[in-house]
Design a protein around this motif. Structure first.
Motif, short mmCIF file in Angstrom:
data_model
loop_
_atom_site.label_atom_id
_atom_site.label_comp_id
_atom_site.label_asym_id
_atom_site.label_seq_id
_atom_site.Cartn_x
_atom_site.Cartn_y
_atom_site.Cartn_z
N THR A 1 35.20 40.54 47.46
CA THR A 1 33.96 39.87 47.10
C THR A 1 34.25 38.44 46.67
O THR A 1 35.39 38.07 46.39
CB THR A 1 33.24 40.61 45.95
OG1 THR A 1 34.07 40.56 44.79
CG2 THR A 1 32.95 42.06 46.33
N ASP A 2 33.21 37.63 46.63
CA ASP A 2 33.37 36.24 46.20
C ASP A 2 33.84 36.15 44.76
O ASP A 2 34.63 35.28 44.40
CB ASP A 2 32.05 35.49 46.37
CG ASP A 2 31.67 35.31 47.83
OD1 ASP A 2 32.60 35.31 48.67
OD2 ASP A 2 30.48 35.17 48.12
N ASN A 3 33.36 37.04 43.91
CA ASN A 3 33.79 37.02 42.51
C ASN A 3 35.27 37.36 42.38
O ASN A 3 35.98 36.75 41.57
CB ASN A 3 32.96 38.01 41.69
CG ASN A 3 31.53 37.57 41.54
OD1 ASN A 3 31.23 36.38 41.65
ND2 ASN A 3 30.64 38.52 41.30
N LEU B 1 37.55 36.83 44.65
CA LEU B 1 38.29 35.68 45.17
C LEU B 1 38.32 34.54 44.17
O LEU B 1 39.37 33.91 43.94
CB LEU B 1 37.67 35.22 46.49
CG LEU B 1 38.37 34.10 47.23
CD1 LEU B 1 39.78 34.52 47.60
CD2 LEU B 1 37.59 33.72 48.47
N ALA B 2 37.19 34.27 43.52
CA ALA B 2 37.14 33.20 42.52
C ALA B 2 38.04 33.52 41.33
O ALA B 2 38.73 32.65 40.81
CB ALA B 2 35.70 32.99 42.06
#
Length: 128
Positions: free
Chosen positions: A61-63, A65-66
């Protein structure tokens, strides 16, 4: 994200459950055709279930990855702050980068010292 990958888990689960229900109904009513059809449908759904599970495992998910990028950035700042990351000095010709002297590293063997006399390129070959 591809729309097929979004609906594939629901379709795979539905196919598996319907095939399982058909097979169980065929088994309960002693109908060979239903039992065989349910078994075939269940076996056909198993590779799809593996594909869905593997695909879901590899998604990030983007979270996530961040968070991973932020942790990497903080680790790099920590290493720079503690002096673990420095710019290496440029190598000078003829010097060992690791030892800073003019001698070559210990794991380098000069071929000139171990050359056989017959293979010396400075000798001229003569016809016999």
């Amino acid at each position: 994200m591809n729309p097929i990958r979004r609906i594939a888990p629901a379709i795979t689960a539905a196919l598996f459950l319907v095939a399982l229900a058909v097979g169980a109904t065929g088994w309960a009513t002693s109908t060979d055709a239903l039992t065989e059809g349910g078994t075939l449908g269940t076996l056909a759904a198993v590779p799809l279930m593996y594909w869905v599970m593997i695909t879901r495992t590899h998604q990030i998910t983007d979270n996530q990855l961040a968070t991973a990028e932020q942790r990497g950035y903080l680790a790099a700042l920590d290493h720079v702050g503690r002096g673990l990351i420095d710019v290496p000095p440029p190598p000078s010709p003829g010097q060992c980068v690791r030892c800073g002297s003019d001698e070559s590293p210990g794991d380098v063997i000069s071929l000139a010292d171990h050359r056989r006399p017959a293979n010396n390129p400075e000798e001229k070959r003569t016809a016999q």
